[in-house]
Design a protein around this motif. Structure first.
Motif, mmCIF file in Angstrom:
data_model
loop_
_atom_site.group_PDB
_atom_site.id
_atom_site.type_symbol
_atom_site.label_atom_id
_atom_site.label_comp_id
_atom_site.label_asym_id
_atom_site.label_seq_id
_atom_site.Cartn_x
_atom_site.Cartn_y
_atom_site.Cartn_z
ATOM 1 N N UNK A 178 58.258 34.410 -1.601
ATOM 2 C CA UNK A 178 58.141 35.173 -2.607
ATOM 3 C C UNK A 178 58.461 34.293 -3.974
ATOM 4 N N UNK A 179 59.220 33.159 -3.788
ATOM 5 C CA UNK A 179 59.046 32.335 -5.006
ATOM 6 C C UNK A 179 57.916 31.688 -5.276
ATOM 7 N N UNK A 180 57.010 31.390 -4.522
ATOM 8 C CA UNK A 180 56.039 30.729 -4.645
ATOM 9 C C UNK A 180 54.666 31.843 -4.855
ATOM 10 N N UNK A 181 55.080 32.989 -5.138
ATOM 11 C CA UNK A 181 53.786 34.116 -5.192
ATOM 12 C C UNK A 181 53.530 34.960 -4.179
ATOM 13 N N UNK A 198 52.667 23.972 -2.060
ATOM 14 C CA UNK A 198 53.957 23.749 -2.655
ATOM 15 C C UNK A 198 55.046 23.806 -1.562
ATOM 16 N N UNK A 199 55.018 24.978 -0.703
ATOM 17 C CA UNK A 199 55.740 25.265 0.317
ATOM 18 C C UNK A 199 55.793 23.889 1.256
ATOM 19 N N UNK A 200 54.953 23.370 1.617
ATOM 20 C CA UNK A 200 54.870 22.487 2.732
ATOM 21 C C UNK A 200 55.332 21.065 2.109
ATOM 22 N N UNK A 201 55.399 21.069 1.015
ATOM 23 C CA UNK A 201 55.946 20.063 -0.044
ATOM 24 C C UNK A 201 57.386 20.093 -0.207
ATOM 25 N N UNK A 202 57.857 21.221 -0.063
ATOM 26 C CA UNK A 202 59.269 21.611 -0.437
ATOM 27 C C UNK A 202 60.298 21.194 0.502
ATOM 28 N N UNK A 203 61.420 20.491 0.284
ATOM 29 C CA UNK A 203 62.522 20.075 1.054
ATOM 30 C C UNK A 203 63.207 20.915 1.860
ATOM 31 N N UNK A 244 66.069 33.011 5.280
ATOM 32 C CA UNK A 244 66.004 31.858 4.219
ATOM 33 C C UNK A 244 64.681 31.376 3.974
ATOM 34 N N UNK A 245 63.740 31.159 4.759
ATOM 35 C CA UNK A 245 62.393 30.829 4.233
ATOM 36 C C UNK A 245 61.585 31.804 3.794
ATOM 37 N N UNK A 246 61.662 33.141 3.948
ATOM 38 C CA UNK A 246 60.942 33.858 3.246
ATOM 39 C C UNK A 246 60.844 34.133 1.988
#
Length: 125
Positions: free
Chosen positions: A31-34, A85-90, A25-27
């Motif tokens: 990938x989405x974020x670069x 971005x990841x830390x801010x992503x719900x 789920x989280x990995x």
């Protein structure tokens, strides 16, 4: 040269599949974020050391397995932007409906960012 984030955690051995589900789920977010690549590894040969070792580093108990993971980024700037971005992503919040619960004690996770200084590859056939 790339940039590497490394993680070591103790996971209840009974939660192996939950760990895999959580990682899948989280990995995808990495990938989405670069990120270029994510590796999730389940401890198979993690010996006790004389002074320290992976198990002691994360205070693993007899019913836990050490997992070692890393994320490869193209560079530190991409990593810094992606992690922000990841830390801010719900989707990162385990309390958000639909997100898998954390199958380990995150307080015992050790992690850090690393700049590669040597890279050796096998010759391509």
């Amino acid at each position: 040269m790339s940039y590497i984030d490394g993680f070591v955690i103790a996971v209840p051995t009974a939660n192996r599949q939950a760990f895999i589900d959580h990682a899948q789920h989280f990995d995808a977010l990495f990938l989405e974020l670069g990120a270029l690549r994510v590796m999730e590894c389940w401890g198979d040969d993690v010996p006790d050391g004389q002074l320290t070792d992976f198990r002691r580093a994360v205070q693993a108990t007899a019913d836990e397995t050490v997992a070692f993971s890393w994320v490869e980024w193209p560079d530190k700037a991409t990593r810094d932007a992606g992690m922000k971005k990841m830390l801010e992503d719900p989707r990162m919040d385990p309390n958000t409906p639909g997100n898998p619960p954390m199958p380990f004690d995150g307080k015992r996770m050790i992690f850090g960012g690393f700049q590669p200084v040597v890279e050796v590859s096998a010759p391509q056939a």
